[in-house]
Design an enzyme around this catalytic site. Structure first.
Site, short mmCIF file in Angstrom:
data_model
loop_
_atom_site.label_atom_id
_atom_site.label_comp_id
_atom_site.label_asym_id
_atom_site.label_seq_id
_atom_site.Cartn_x
_atom_site.Cartn_y
_atom_site.Cartn_z
CG ASP A 165 -0.33 0.12 2.54
OD1 ASP A 165 0.91 0.19 2.61
OD2 ASP A 165 -1.07 0.19 3.55
CG HIS A 194 9.43 -25.87 11.31
ND1 HIS A 194 9.46 -26.03 12.68
CD2 HIS A 194 10.60 -26.38 10.85
CE1 HIS A 194 10.60 -26.61 13.04
NE2 HIS A 194 11.31 -26.82 11.94
CB THR A 200 1.96 -3.04 11.00
OG1 THR A 200 0.75 -3.48 10.35
CG2 THR A 200 1.75 -1.71 11.70
C1 RB5 Z 1 -1.85 2.51 6.63
O1 RB5 Z 1 -1.85 3.69 7.37
C2 RB5 Z 1 -1.69 1.31 7.55
O2 RB5 Z 1 -2.83 1.14 8.33
C3 RB5 Z 1 -1.38 0.06 6.74
O3 RB5 Z 1 -0.25 0.28 5.97
C4 RB5 Z 1 -1.06 -1.22 7.52
O4 RB5 Z 1 -0.12 -0.97 8.51
C5 RB5 Z 1 -2.20 -2.00 7.99
O5 RB5 Z 1 -2.03 -3.14 8.47
#
Ligand code: RB5
Length: 153
Positions: A15, A105, A74
């Site tokens: 993203d 695994h 994340t």
């Molecule tokens: C975008 O701000 C963030 O929410 C997305 O990149 C991600 O971390 C979601 O899991």
């Protein structure tokens, strides 16, 4: 399945939060000898990570032996979405050991990472470890357990 000139296929996506790192990782994975297809996003405008995770998961499902690499802020949202697909085993890795064990695994076929969590150089090391580590397919217990992951709940 192999791509251009017999290279193994990797589908990569991110993203907006992982857009810059995706470009760097695409070149890096190509330098390792893989045929990499970029599924997007293609600019830093805000977009929805599930749309990208879904498309990469479909490509990996359609192309036996292919890998997916997904980057968001994340790595969590990408992993959650990819793991909704029956034949996808997505691993969120923040270090090389997690990447290695997810292949050995769990026969993970999608790697997810967090661009706001892990620096680019570490992401490269994680990716190289993930792509180069084989599933321990001679171990019956791993095959049995991985098959159980795929069972309908
Ligand atoms: C975008 O701000 C963030 O929410 C997305 O990149 C991600 O971390 C979601 O899991």
């Amino acid at each position: 399945m192999m791509g251009e000139k017999g290279k193994k296929l990797v589908y990569i996506g991110s993203d907006h939060a992982g857009f810059k790192q995706k470009a760097e990782l695409k070149s890096y994975i190509e330098s390792l000898g893989y045929f990499v297809t970029d599924i997007g996003c293609f600019n830093e405008e805000s977009c929805d990570y599930p749309d990208i995770a879904r498309e990469v998961s479909e490509k990996v499902t359609e192309n036996a032996g292919a890998f997916g690499v997904l980057i968001c802020g994340t790595g969590e949202g990408m992993a959650m979405t990819a793991n909704k697909f029956k034949n996808i085993r997505a691993a969120l890795a923040t270090n090389e050991e997690l990447a290695e064990m997810s292949r050995k695994h769990n026969d993970a076929n999608v790697l997810t990472m967090g661009a706001r969590i892990t620096d680019l150089e570490t992401m490269k090391k994680i990716t190289a470890k993930f792509l180069s580590t084989p599933f321990e397919s001679s171990e019956e217990r791993h095959i049995r357990r991985v098959n159980k992951i795929g069972q309908e709940s």
